[in-house]
Structure formats: structure tokens, C-alpha cells
Design a protein around this motif. Structure first.
Motif, PDB file in Angstrom:
ATOM      1  N   ALA A  67       0.829  -1.206   0.000  1.00  0.00           N
ATOM      2  CA  ALA A  67       0.000   0.000   0.000  1.00  0.00           C
ATOM      3  C   ALA A  67       0.863   1.255   0.000  1.00  0.00           C
ATOM      4  O   ALA A  67       0.502   2.252  -0.623  1.00  0.00           O
ATOM      5  CB  ALA A  67      -0.934   0.001   1.201  1.00  0.00           C
ATOM      6  N   LEU A  68       2.004   1.201   0.676  1.00  0.00           N
ATOM      7  CA  LEU A  68       2.933   2.339   0.642  1.00  0.00           C
ATOM      8  C   LEU A  68       3.381   2.616  -0.788  1.00  0.00           C
ATOM      9  O   LEU A  68       3.413   3.757  -1.233  1.00  0.00           O
ATOM     10  CB  LEU A  68       4.164   2.058   1.503  1.00  0.00           C
ATOM     11  CG  LEU A  68       4.009   2.158   3.005  1.00  0.00           C
ATOM     12  CD1 LEU A  68       5.285   1.684   3.692  1.00  0.00           C
ATOM     13  CD2 LEU A  68       3.695   3.574   3.407  1.00  0.00           C
ATOM     14  N   ALA A  69       3.724   1.556  -1.509  1.00  0.00           N
ATOM     15  CA  ALA A  69       4.170   1.729  -2.892  1.00  0.00           C
ATOM     16  C   ALA A  69       3.038   2.233  -3.776  1.00  0.00           C
ATOM     17  O   ALA A  69       3.248   3.080  -4.642  1.00  0.00           O
ATOM     18  CB  ALA A  69       4.712   0.406  -3.422  1.00  0.00           C
ATOM     19  N   SER A  70       1.824   1.757  -3.544  1.00  0.00           N
ATOM     20  CA  SER A  70       0.686   2.142  -4.380  1.00  0.00           C
ATOM     21  C   SER A  70       0.273   3.595  -4.197  1.00  0.00           C
ATOM     22  O   SER A  70      -0.127   4.257  -5.140  1.00  0.00           O
ATOM     23  CB  SER A  70      -0.518   1.253  -4.076  1.00  0.00           C
ATOM     24  OG  SER A  70      -0.228  -0.073  -4.382  1.00  0.00           O
ATOM     25  N   CYS A  71       0.358   4.102  -2.947  1.00  0.00           N
ATOM     26  CA  CYS A  71      -0.090   5.475  -2.715  1.00  0.00           C
ATOM     27  C   CYS A  71       1.007   6.487  -3.021  1.00  0.00           C
ATOM     28  O   CYS A  71       0.753   7.686  -3.045  1.00  0.00           O
ATOM     29  CB  CYS A  71      -0.603   5.656  -1.287  1.00  0.00           C
ATOM     30  SG  CYS A  71       0.655   5.681  -0.006  1.00  0.00           S
ATOM     31  N   GLY A  72       2.229   6.027  -3.256  1.00  0.00           N
ATOM     32  CA  GLY A  72       3.310   6.919  -3.650  1.00  0.00           C
ATOM     33  C   GLY A  72       3.839   7.795  -2.536  1.00  0.00           C
ATOM     34  O   GLY A  72       4.391   8.853  -2.801  1.00  0.00           O
ATOM     35  N   ALA A  73       3.701   7.366  -1.300  1.00  0.00           N
ATOM     36  CA  ALA A  73       4.165   8.167  -0.170  1.00  0.00           C
ATOM     37  C   ALA A  73       5.425   7.562   0.424  1.00  0.00           C
ATOM     38  O   ALA A  73       5.616   6.355   0.394  1.00  0.00           O
ATOM     39  CB  ALA A  73       3.087   8.256   0.895  1.00  0.00           C
ATOM     40  N   ASP A  74       6.267   8.429   0.941  1.00  0.00           N
ATOM     41  CA  ASP A  74       7.465   7.968   1.634  1.00  0.00           C
ATOM     42  C   ASP A  74       7.167   7.801   3.111  1.00  0.00           C
ATOM     43  O   ASP A  74       6.260   8.426   3.652  1.00  0.00           O
ATOM     44  CB  ASP A  74       8.603   8.979   1.469  1.00  0.00           C
ATOM     45  CG  ASP A  74       9.163   8.967   0.065  1.00  0.00           C
ATOM     46  OD1 ASP A  74       9.193   7.883  -0.553  1.00  0.00           O
ATOM     47  OD2 ASP A  74       9.555  10.036  -0.419  1.00  0.00           O
ATOM     48  N   VAL A  75       7.960   6.977   3.767  1.00  0.00           N
ATOM     49  CA  VAL A  75       7.824   6.788   5.205  1.00  0.00           C
ATOM     50  C   VAL A  75       8.137   8.109   5.904  1.00  0.00           C
ATOM     51  O   VAL A  75       9.020   8.851   5.491  1.00  0.00           O
ATOM     52  CB  VAL A  75       8.783   5.676   5.688  1.00  0.00           C
ATOM     53  CG1 VAL A  75       8.735   5.514   7.192  1.00  0.00           C
ATOM     54  CG2 VAL A  75       8.427   4.368   5.017  1.00  0.00           C
ATOM     55  N   ASN A  76       7.371   8.420   6.935  1.00  0.00           N
ATOM     56  CA  ASN A  76       7.467   9.647   7.727  1.00  0.00           C
ATOM     57  C   ASN A  76       7.029  10.886   6.948  1.00  0.00           C
ATOM     58  O   ASN A  76       7.355  12.000   7.333  1.00  0.00           O
ATOM     59  CB  ASN A  76       8.858   9.840   8.332  1.00  0.00           C
ATOM     60  CG  ASN A  76       9.173   8.742   9.322  1.00  0.00           C
ATOM     61  OD1 ASN A  76       8.324   8.331  10.097  1.00  0.00           O
ATOM     62  ND2 ASN A  76      10.384   8.242   9.281  1.00  0.00           N
ATOM     63  N   ALA A  77       6.298  10.702   5.851  1.00  0.00           N
ATOM     64  CA  ALA A  77       5.740  11.817   5.106  1.00  0.00           C
ATOM     65  C   ALA A  77       4.289  12.026   5.518  1.00  0.00           C
ATOM     66  O   ALA A  77       3.613  11.116   5.985  1.00  0.00           O
ATOM     67  CB  ALA A  77       5.813  11.523   3.604  1.00  0.00           C
ATOM     68  N   ALA A  78       3.821  13.237   5.350  1.00  0.00           N
ATOM     69  CA  ALA A  78       2.412  13.544   5.640  1.00  0.00           C
ATOM     70  C   ALA A  78       1.551  13.040   4.489  1.00  0.00           C
ATOM     71  O   ALA A  78       1.919  13.180   3.320  1.00  0.00           O
ATOM     72  CB  ALA A  78       2.227  15.035   5.840  1.00  0.00           C
ATOM     73  N   VAL A  79       0.421  12.428   4.830  1.00  0.00           N
ATOM     74  CA  VAL A  79      -0.519  11.926   3.824  1.00  0.00           C
ATOM     75  C   VAL A  79      -1.920  12.372   4.182  1.00  0.00           C
ATOM     76  O   VAL A  79      -2.227  12.623   5.344  1.00  0.00           O
ATOM     77  CB  VAL A  79      -0.480  10.384   3.721  1.00  0.00           C
ATOM     78  CG1 VAL A  79       0.848   9.909   3.171  1.00  0.00           C
ATOM     79  CG2 VAL A  79      -0.771   9.729   5.048  1.00  0.00           C
ATOM     80  N   SER A  80      -2.779  12.463   3.174  1.00  0.00           N
ATOM     81  CA  SER A  80      -4.180  12.742   3.436  1.00  0.00           C
ATOM     82  C   SER A  80      -4.894  11.422   3.624  1.00  0.00           C
ATOM     83  O   SER A  80      -4.665  10.466   2.889  1.00  0.00           O
ATOM     84  CB  SER A  80      -4.807  13.547   2.296  1.00  0.00           C
ATOM     85  OG  SER A  80      -4.800  12.775   1.115  1.00  0.00           O
ATOM     86  N   VAL A  81      -5.769  11.367   4.637  1.00  0.00           N
ATOM     87  CA  VAL A  81      -6.461  10.133   4.970  1.00  0.00           C
ATOM     88  C   VAL A  81      -7.961  10.431   5.087  1.00  0.00           C
ATOM     89  O   VAL A  81      -8.342  11.440   5.679  1.00  0.00           O
ATOM     90  CB  VAL A  81      -5.948   9.549   6.310  1.00  0.00           C
ATOM     91  CG1 VAL A  81      -6.664   8.253   6.633  1.00  0.00           C
ATOM     92  CG2 VAL A  81      -4.450   9.328   6.255  1.00  0.00           C
ATOM     93  N   ALA A  82      -8.770   9.583   4.502  1.00  0.00           N
ATOM     94  CA  ALA A  82     -10.222   9.635   4.665  1.00  0.00           C
ATOM     95  C   ALA A  82     -10.655   8.295   5.235  1.00  0.00           C
ATOM     96  O   ALA A  82     -10.350   7.257   4.663  1.00  0.00           O
ATOM     97  CB  ALA A  82     -10.908   9.900   3.341  1.00  0.00           C
ATOM     98  N   ILE A  83     -11.318   8.322   6.385  1.00  0.00           N
ATOM     99  CA  ILE A  83     -11.780   7.091   7.023  1.00  0.00           C
ATOM    100  C   ILE A  83     -13.293   7.043   6.937  1.00  0.00           C
ATOM    101  O   ILE A  83     -13.976   8.023   7.258  1.00  0.00           O
ATOM    102  CB  ILE A  83     -11.335   7.027   8.489  1.00  0.00           C
ATOM    103  CG1 ILE A  83      -9.838   6.782   8.549  1.00  0.00           C
ATOM    104  CG2 ILE A  83     -12.068   5.940   9.251  1.00  0.00           C
ATOM    105  CD1 ILE A  83      -9.306   6.616   9.945  1.00  0.00           C
ATOM    106  N   ARG A  84     -13.816   5.904   6.500  1.00  0.00           N
ATOM    107  CA  ARG A  84     -15.279   5.722   6.483  1.00  0.00           C
ATOM    108  C   ARG A  84     -15.601   4.360   7.082  1.00  0.00           C
ATOM    109  O   ARG A  84     -14.816   3.420   6.973  1.00  0.00           O
ATOM    110  CB  ARG A  84     -15.826   5.874   5.076  1.00  0.00           C
ATOM    111  CG  ARG A  84     -15.435   4.801   4.115  1.00  0.00           C
ATOM    112  CD  ARG A  84     -16.017   5.073   2.722  1.00  0.00           C
ATOM    113  NE  ARG A  84     -15.780   3.970   1.833  1.00  0.00           N
ATOM    114  CZ  ARG A  84     -14.671   3.783   1.136  1.00  0.00           C
ATOM    115  NH1 ARG A  84     -13.664   4.619   1.238  1.00  0.00           N
ATOM    116  NH2 ARG A  84     -14.551   2.741   0.343  1.00  0.00           N
ATOM    117  N   THR A  85     -16.752   4.278   7.714  1.00  0.00           N
ATOM    118  CA  THR A  85     -17.167   3.029   8.340  1.00  0.00           C
ATOM    119  C   THR A  85     -18.041   2.243   7.395  1.00  0.00           C
ATOM    120  O   THR A  85     -18.528   2.725   6.422  1.00  0.00           O
ATOM    121  CB  THR A  85     -17.945   3.282   9.630  1.00  0.00           C
ATOM    122  OG1 THR A  85     -18.998   4.171   9.370  1.00  0.00           O
ATOM    123  CG2 THR A  85     -17.045   3.839  10.679  1.00  0.00           C
TER     124      THR A  85
END
Length: 85
Positions: A67-85
């Protein structure tokens, strides 16, 4: 119901799993119970199903290496997150 926040991918390297901490105000808005099944969307690219323990404060959930590779984010980087139930 969807909640959006900016989180940080905490981890040591891209080859291992990282985690994102969920803010306390979001945990209090989620259904109360021992475990809550959620879907987290990271950087508007990757949907990641997760189970988090809802105890009223902000626990974390794991982000596997694929999932890290798929979202294109580096470790310790800020990411946008949307959580839904």
C-alpha cells in the motif's frame, strides 16, 4: 460517514509496514465498541481496509508495504487520509 485528516506515515523503511495514528476526535465520532472495521483512503489513491480498536483515543492502523508503494508516499511523510465506516 467519512472523516478526513492529515496523518503521518510512521515507520523505519519502505520495505516494512508503517502505521498512521488516528486523531482522538475522529475515534470519538466512530461507532463505540471494542473493534471498528473501517476503510482508509490514503492520498486519494489506495483504499485500505483496517480494523481499529475504538477505545476513545487515537490508536493506529498498519499500512502494508504494497500500500505504501501504491499510494506513492514515503515513510514519515504527511498523507491525506479519509476514514469511512
Amino acid at each position: 460517514m467519512e472523516h478526513r485528516f492529515t496523518g503521518r506515515l510512521r515507520g523505519t523503511d519502505r520495505a516494512s509496514a508503517a502505521y498512521i495514528e488516528v486523531p482522538r476526535y475522529i475515534m470519538r465520532a466512530l461507532p463505540w465498541g471494542r473493534y471498528v472495521r473501517v476503510v482508509a483512503r490514503i492520498n486519494d489513491k489506495v483504499d485500505l481496509p483496517a480494523t481499529i480498536m475504538n477505545v476513545g483515543y487515537g490508536p493506529s492502523f498498519l499500512v502494508p508495504p504494497h500500500a505504501l508503494a501504491s499510494c506513492g508516499a514515503d515513510v514519515n511523510a504527511a498523507v491525506s487520509v479519509a476514514i469511512r465506516t
